[in-house]
Each structure stands twice: as C-alpha cells, then as structure tokens.
Write an enzyme that holds these catalytic residues in place. Structure first.
Site, mmCIF file in Angstrom:
data_model
loop_
_atom_site.group_PDB
_atom_site.id
_atom_site.type_symbol
_atom_site.label_atom_id
_atom_site.label_comp_id
_atom_site.label_asym_id
_atom_site.label_seq_id
_atom_site.Cartn_x
_atom_site.Cartn_y
_atom_site.Cartn_z
ATOM 1 C CG ASP B 205 -1.782 1.284 1.302
ATOM 2 O OD1 ASP B 205 -1.973 1.916 0.569
ATOM 3 O OD2 ASP B 205 -2.253 1.336 2.569
ATOM 4 C CG HIS B 378 -3.930 4.458 3.737
ATOM 5 N ND1 HIS B 378 -4.080 3.314 2.761
ATOM 6 C CD2 HIS B 378 -4.985 5.192 3.539
ATOM 7 C CE1 HIS B 378 -5.497 3.370 2.447
ATOM 8 N NE2 HIS B 378 -5.729 4.414 2.850
#
Lengths: 562, 562
Positions: B205, B378
């Site tokens: 990611d 994130h």
C-alpha cells in the site's frame, strides 16, 4: 444572491460626523476585495479586486465586486486607493474605470506599474498619484496616512483614514515577517503611534486567522532552495506566482550561488519581473538571467527555469511540461521541479495531476507537502495578537476572508481584550457606521456576484450558471418536429440531437414513432398551441430518457409550423 | 485512455511455474483497486473496487476497473478475495458478478456483510466463503494465507499467495497502529515469519508513502473528543465516514462518559452501524443510542448527532444542515460540529462551504485543520520501513496510489536495501511476471476507465465527457431552419435556442436575416446537401457569437427539408 442580507434594513441617511463603511467584496470570501468609505457625501474606495470562479461557476472568467451601490455616485468618488498589486485587490479597477475613467488611482510605485499594465490592455488612460509609506494625503473629507506593510508582493501599504468621525486603520493584506527579504518591515512603530493616539476602528486581514502561531520567515525558504539546488543533478524548474518578487529574488540568488542560469517561463512571469527589475524591486545578479530560447546551449545542470503554473492551470507552462506537450521544454530523469507556492483550495486535483505527470516523466517534485518551499503572505494568529495589542482599537472589523476566517479573527480580537460587542462581524453588503467611537451595523445594500463571461460583464445570471451545471452533468437533447399548421400532421422530423450522454443517435430510433403519435394527438383538432406541443415533446422524451437511460438531460423541444 | 501503455508489447504466453500479476486498477490512482493473479491458466482476483469521478469527469456516477482482460475468461476465475469492506475495494463486485454470478467471494465477516448489503441492492445472490486471519485456503493453484491488518475499517486482511512461482505478500490497505482500538494488531509476526521463509514479491500500500514518520494512533483522537465534549455548551454534531466503526466507537464511548445520547444521521451511517453492531464490531454503551426522531425530547446539551457528509457532499445531512434546509436538524449558537475525517483532495471547496455555513449559523467547527480529530488509515513512511525490514522481500511492487505515491514507496523500499532493479514500478494494465525469484514487466494489456453513468455501464466514451465539459463551460446554441427542397428557400425558422450564456433569446434577432441569406445562398441551385447547409449555419452563427459575445458554445445546426 443579489441581496445577501434581505433581513437587514435599508441603511438610514448618513448622519453628520459619521463614517460609513460599505464592504462590496472580500468579506465572506477570499478575493474581489473592495471597501467603500463614505463621509459627508463623498466616497473613498480602498482596493477593487477580482475573485476567481469556483467549479460551481463554470465558464466564468472572473467575478467582480458589485458596483451598484456607487454606480449613480461615480462623481462623488474622491479616489481609489490600492493597498498592493495582487489581482484580488486591483483586478477590477479597469472595469470601474470603464464607467468613469478619471477617478484618481492612488498606490505605491510597484502597485501603479502593475495596474498600468492592465489598464493598457483595456486601453484606458488613467489619473494616478504615487504615494509612499510615511506620506499623508487629503482626499476631500478623508485624510489618509500610508504605512508600510510586508506581504507576498513588495510595496504593500496599510492606510490610516482620518475623518471627523475618528481614525480607521486598514491593514490591507499583511504579515509581520521580522526578517523581511527587502528590509521593509511592517510599520509596527506607526501602528503603535496610531494606537497610542487612539484608533477608533481597526480593519484587519483575516486570511490566516485560523493558523496558529507565526508565519515562517520568507528567507527560511532560501536554505531549503539551497539544499535542493545542491542535490539536483540536472535541470531545476521552480514554479511560483508571477507576482512573488521576493520568491523569484531568492531563486535568482541561490541560482547565482550555484552558478546556474535562470530563464523566465510564462507571459506574466516575464512581464511582471520585467517591471520589478526596471523599478529596482528585483536585483538580478550579473550574468544570471538568460532568454528561454538559449537554454538549449547550456548544459542541463546549469539551468533553472522560473515558471508560472504552480496552481496546475491547464494552459500554463508547467501543466504543458507535465503533459509532455510544451513546445520547448521537456522533463527528463534527474530533473527537479520545485513548487514554491501555496495551494489555493480547489486546485488540489489539478496540481496533483501536474505532480504525477512530472513524476512519471522522471522528475523529483519538491512541494510544500514534502519541504518548506513556501510561506504565506498573511499574518497568522500570533502576529494578529501583536497587532491588536499595539493598536488597542476601540472597535474591530475583520476583513478579507470567508466566514470561518472572519470569525477566527474576531475571536483573536476578543482574546486580546476588545469587548465582544465592539467586534463587528459583517459580510459583503453589510453597512457599518462609525460615530462617537462606536462602530455598528446599520443596514445592508444589495451586493451580488458580477460575472465576467466572455464580453459579457454582469449580464450572466445564476440561471445561466445553473443551466451550465445541468448541461455539464447531464448533457442535452433537442427534438425538432415540423407540424403542418392546418392538418396537425408531422411533416418533418423528429430530428433528435443529443450531446453528453448518448454516443450514438440511433439509440433514439425507437422513440421517433411515439413522438410523432404524441404530437399529432396533441395537435388534433388544431387547438394546441406551440407551447403545448413543446410540452408534449418534453414529457414524452423526458420520460423515455429517464426510464431507459436513467439520465435527466436538458430537453429543448422545437416545433416549427409549416 | 483505452490503452495507457501502447509502448509496451503484448505479453508473451504465460510460462510454466510463472505467476503473472495484472493490476486492473489502483496503480496510478487512489481507488478502483483490483489485481488479477494468473497461474497455469487459472485466475485469482484480489479486490474489485470503484473510483469516484473528479471534476473533469462530470456527471459520471462511478468508475470501474476495466474487466476486458478477464471478460472471456470468467470461467477461469477461482475466486474474488476481498481485503476489506471499503468501496474502493468492493464497490465493483456487483458489476463483475452481473457478468457471472457464481464466482466465489472470499472475505472476512464484516467485509462479507457489507458486500452482501450491496449485492442485495443489485438483486444478486452470490457464493461466499468467510475467512479469518490465520486461516489458509486453496483456490486451484493458489494457496492463500490470510493475515490480520489494521486499517480505518475493522477486519482487514493481508494475503500471502503461494504458487509454484513463489510467495507473494499483498498488504491490502493497512497501517501499523501499535495501540489499535480493537486490540487487533497488524500481524507483523506473520510478516516476519513469511519474511524469514522468503517472500519473493511484496505488494505494498503506497497511499501514505509521501507522509514522513508514523500515522498517529486512532485512540489519540479520544482525548481530543473528550476535551471538545467537555467544552461544548450545547449540541454536538460529529461527521465521519459511514464505515469508520472505530471512530464511531470512540464517539459513542466519549458521549456515554459525558452522559450524552447519540443518534445516527444519514442512510449509510444507520445501515453500516446496524451491521457492525449486529456482528459485534460496534459495542454500544447501554442507554446511549437513540433514534433521530426523539432528539426533540432531549435537551440540546445532552445530544450528539453522528452524521455522514464529512466530505461536503451536497445531498448529505451535514451540507443540508449547513444550508439550513435539513427537515429535522438546525444549527444554533453554541452548537459544536466536529469533522472527524480526512479531506479527500478535490473536496476542499465543498467542505469549506459547509464550514462557512455552519459558522454563519453560530456553530464552532472543529476539523483536522485546527484539532487532532482525524488520523489516517494508511501506513506512513516510517511504518513502511518496518514492513520492508521485517519482510526482506526479494522484489517489491508498490500498489494503491497515484504515480507520486508509488514512486515515494519505491524510494522507501530502496532505502531499506531492496535493489532498485528489483522494485517494479507498474501502473494499471502493466503486466508483471514472477519466475525464479525475479519480478519483471513483460508487457501490457488494454486497461481503460469504465464509466457508470445512469443505466449505462462502459458505454460512455471520453467524447461524451468532452462534450459535457464544453457544454458546462460554454453552453450551446441550436439553430433550426426549414428549407424547401425544391426552391432552396427558407420556409421556417431560423429558430434559435441557446442555453448557458444568453439570458434572452432576443439577442439573436440581429443574426436571423443573415442566417436566412447564408442558407439560401448555399442552397441556391439545389446542389447543397444537408451537411453543407449545416456547415453554413455553423460557420455563420459561430463567427457571430464569437465576435459579438466572445463565447464558443457548442453549435447544433438542424436543417429540416420540407
């Protein structure tokens, strides 16, 4: 939106020894700053800027302040005073001078040079008075002292306006950088002197009132530029606003220290820096500036391009470089691009597209998200507190900002000790009177958005913008039928044209017979007028498109009688 | 944009013991995540999400991954694995299942419950396999181990996919909060175990790779909420994403501590929190939750409204409250509104309008710009370094992000010691093969944007969007004339209709005679076809509008022969 405050009364006739303040722009928005001061029948205007449209105002070129309040009184205007040369403070001057060209324009040297360039484009000859900090001038009943302020363009001025109603201090746009690049400090001594003598009303820039602490020094950026230049293996492109003389100065100085040559890229950059250099605001180190045409002759590691386009404007040089369609400049592996600028809200996606394009081309992109390559031109909350404590105003009126910024600035004034009831929260069109040491809201005047749209100034209504929004989201469909006015039979069409949603007009083949039937049924007997036939078409096609395609385009039915 | 990489070759036939990775979305953009894995003729899909349109894609509802690559091979798909329940990972599943409903869907409990709600709306019955962290399942040639990851929605999973070509670890969306609210840590022990055994390719990611340091703990927000609740004199409105169960949990807990009641506002908030509560992911403190209908019975200082609309969506509850047109809720002096959410790029102006509206109504607005009321879902750069050092991957492929994010993630991998040439920078449609411990780009496949637009899926081309952009900026003008096919005389019209720029059709009165003349001249002799007459109209009206109004609307000439 032609009258944002219908709940407020029409203001009363102006009493003697009263100063009336009518903000026509910049209060409730960031841009189109314009404030009218009125005393004993005479008017003084401070700033006359433009606002740039947002995405819910598609196709609009510019938004002007609403001149309605002063339109019948142009002869009463003593002067237009300009605080500094940014578009949101000077951009609407040509539109006001179109209505009366001989209103005197008053400003500092750089400000007048920048407005002069604009007036030339509009072919307007104007009357100008150049002023400097420290100077005092009289305009009818208004005596105005000009004070130096520091901002993101040189030569900014605050103004102390004295009338029989008292003293008003207007900051213009300002910050209080204590190590300014040009040594020209915001004149806090002047603020203190005025404060000691008594300021009745303080009009204060609110843009950064939500930002805690202090705006970093402009010169802190030099060190970051220096580090970035040291590490750059190849060409460097720096993008910033075309009016930010100090930022460009720093780029020139750092470039010279690294023995690089600088070329200006973009029409407004070339023009503004020409003006700034001619007037001595920009000092170009010897043998540093080159023409864009000659960059091919110099190794890439010795080149800096100083460019416009920091907001991702699609037609500006930087976007075209990122899209690989600039005629002269392409980016390669190892190039470094520095966005030495703020990011104006609403431009995030456009700027991100530019950053992604440059990254894909191999460039390293340095921006305010990953390095300290920008600092604001506006005073943060900490600075505003200093200003309030120095000026000790009797009344405060936050200016220049959206509702949230005005409110935050008001809270700072209150925290410095100004009584809540002496802080006037007004937006565009709200009329404030200052008399006997008290400022208060006395009413409001109509004050709408005036759109510049092609050659049309002020003629575009919200209705057209709404049409554009519908057209832009949903597209349209037009249906033309020719109807025999005697028999009521359809003798031509239906011609169906759609744009924005149907790739292929053949999708409409199925609806044509139904349309003919509906129109002929409605026309039968000959007592349906054109409007009724149009409504029949609108209903028939609207229902079909809604059900079949799940869309609601704008529908234009045209009935031609033959 | 139907083939973003025409420079890359068609990939070769897949060799034995080779794993092919084909990203169909999420690489080069934030959204519509979808990756296809291919081995010995069989396919495994990880995620199938949607992308939300930007302002240059007007009127578009959603953007899907391009299913073209798999469309002829639906029977080869072993399963769709879902990492978590966000729209950008599950939103396109119904559109894929429309093409073949019996592809098994695999995910954790909450993820399956959220996709089930969507599938019901689409009236699709699906085959589902619920999995948990720690579990290993075989799907044809793919053996998949599921690992817990922490994210801004509960129950996220990473996946280790083992084939004869080696081990691939796919993080999904993740962060590494070391004090997670639900105690469910990202399984770094699992990452370490896999790393020690050897990970051949690490898909990571990239969303926050540009952000230095570490993403703050979710639970740090509680303290800020608590302070804000303590100081709030009246009602509190909190807005966040409708899937952020942990954020809502914190609001419920703080509300209970302050003896306030909470009502959910907004359809998706009510629905998702119902699911989360039923499945045990949301623990509602006793006597805390009330129905929105009964808030009138409770003093304002005991109420919390937990609402959608944190991105300024015009139809969501919060925008309607800010515009004072919500049927049940109005904001008053002393109310506090907390935007406990990120600000998705592109939404800044919309959110600012909401903040200004609430401020004008008297509310204090707390947002991530002035308080720590949001933290990202994130991993930031510091966390990514931990991940790389634990997994020690042979090859790395950054996923989930725009070009700038993928590049920043690649740089982090390299800084952790992964050789530059083993970091694969690929975007949507770029085909990567993993064989004998080496991952490399072997070609590309067509991979365009697929627009959902009303009932139309994939039928809207860039041409229609370009038309919408022109219509939205410039408006249109249609001109209808009826021409006698024998004499070439104009017997009806010109009917002129314009939208989006002319307030009043009478502006066109002057051009009608000129149009008639131009058409009759062109029709004279009878050898002009309809297309030529249309061009004549287009030219005549275009020149006039351009010169007179300085606009360039879309022109639709219609010639009807009678």
């Amino acid at each position: 939106m032609s009258h944002p405050h219908p709940d407020l009364p029409v203001p009363p006739a102006l009493a003697p020894d009263t100063l009336r303040i009518i903000p026509l722009g910049g209060l409730g928005e960031v841009g189109r700053n314009m404030t009218v001061f009125e005393h004993s029948g005479r008017l003084l205007i401070v700033d006359c800027g433009v606002l740039f449209p947002e995405d819910h105002q598609p196709g609009v070129d510019l938004i002007l302040p609403d001149f309605d309040y002063i339109r019948d009184r142009l002869d009463d205007i003593e002067a237009i005073l300009l605080t500094h040369g940014h578009e949101d403070h000077i951009g609407a001057v040509p539109f006001l001078l179109r209505e009366k060209a001989d209103i005197p324009i008053v400003g500092s040297r750089l400000t007048l040079a920048l407005i002069e360039a604009k007036l030339k484009e509009h072919r307007i000859e104007s009357y100008q008075l150049e002023v400097k900090e420290g100077q005092t001038e009289r305009f009818g009943p208004f005596e105005v002292e000009f004070l130096a302020v520091n901002h993101s363009i040189p030569d900014g001025l605050a103004m102390a306006i004295t009338t029989s109603a008292g003293v008003v201090l207007h900051t213009g746009d300002f910050k209080m950088d204590q190590l300014p690049l040009d040594g020209r400090l915001t004149d806090l001594n002047g603020f203190a002197r005025l404060g000691d003598a008594g300021v009745d009303l303080f009009l204060v820039d609110s843009t950064n009132a939500e930002v805690p602490g202090f705006t970093p020094h402009e010169r802190d950026i030099s060190a970051v530029l220096d580090r970035t230049f040291s590490a750059a293996p190849r060409r460097i492109i720096v993008a910033s606003f075309a009016s930010h003389v100090h930022r460009v100065q720093q780029v020139l100085d750092v470039a010279a220290a690294h023995k690089r040559k600088v070329a200006f890229v973009g029409r407004s950059m070339v023009r503004n820096m020409g003006i700034a250099r001619d007037l001595g605001y920009l000092r170009v180190p010897p043998k540093t500036l080159i023409d864009l045409k000659s960059i091919g002759d110099i190794p890439p590691e010795q080149v800096v391009l100083m460019s416009t386009g920091s907001q991702g404007e699609p037609m500006a040089a930087l976007s075209r470089i990122a899209n690989r369609d600039h005629p002269a400049i392409s980016v390669e592996d190892g190039d470094v691009v520095i966005l030495a600028s703020s990011l104006i809200p609403g431009n995030e996606n456009a700027v991100s597209r530019v950053i992604n394009g440059l990254t894909r081309a191999g460039a390293t992109v340095v921006h305010k998200g990953n390095a300290k390559v920008h600092t604001s031109g506006h005073a943060s909350a900490g600075e505003l507190l200093y200003a309030y404590n120095l000026v000790k105003p009797a009344n405060v009126m936050p200016i220049h900002g959206e509702a949230r910024h005005l409110q935050a600035n008001a809270a700072i004034a209150v925290s410095s000790g100004v009584p809540q009831k002496q802080v006037v929260l007004a937006e565009d069109g709200v009329v404030v009177d200052l008399a006997e040491g008290v400022a208060r809201i006395v009413g409001s005047v109509p004050c709408g958005y005036v759109y510049v749209d092609g050659s049309n100034v002020g003629g575009v209504a919200e209705a057209s913008l709404k049409d554009r929004r519908i057209l832009g989201e949903e597209g349209f469909i037009s249906v033309v039928v020719v109807v025999d006015s005697v028999t009521g039979k359809v003798t031509g069409g239906p011609e169906i044209h759609a744009r924005g949603f149907a790739e292929d007009d053949s999708v409409f083949d199925g609806i044509r017979p139904e349309l003919v039937k509906a129109v002929e049924q409605a026309a039968e007997g000959g007592n349906a007028d054109t409007y009724q036939l149009q409504q029949t078409i609108r209903r028939t096609i609207g229902r079909w498109v809604g059900g079949r395609l799940r869309r609601r385009p704008m529908i234009i039915p045209v009935v031609v009688e033959s």
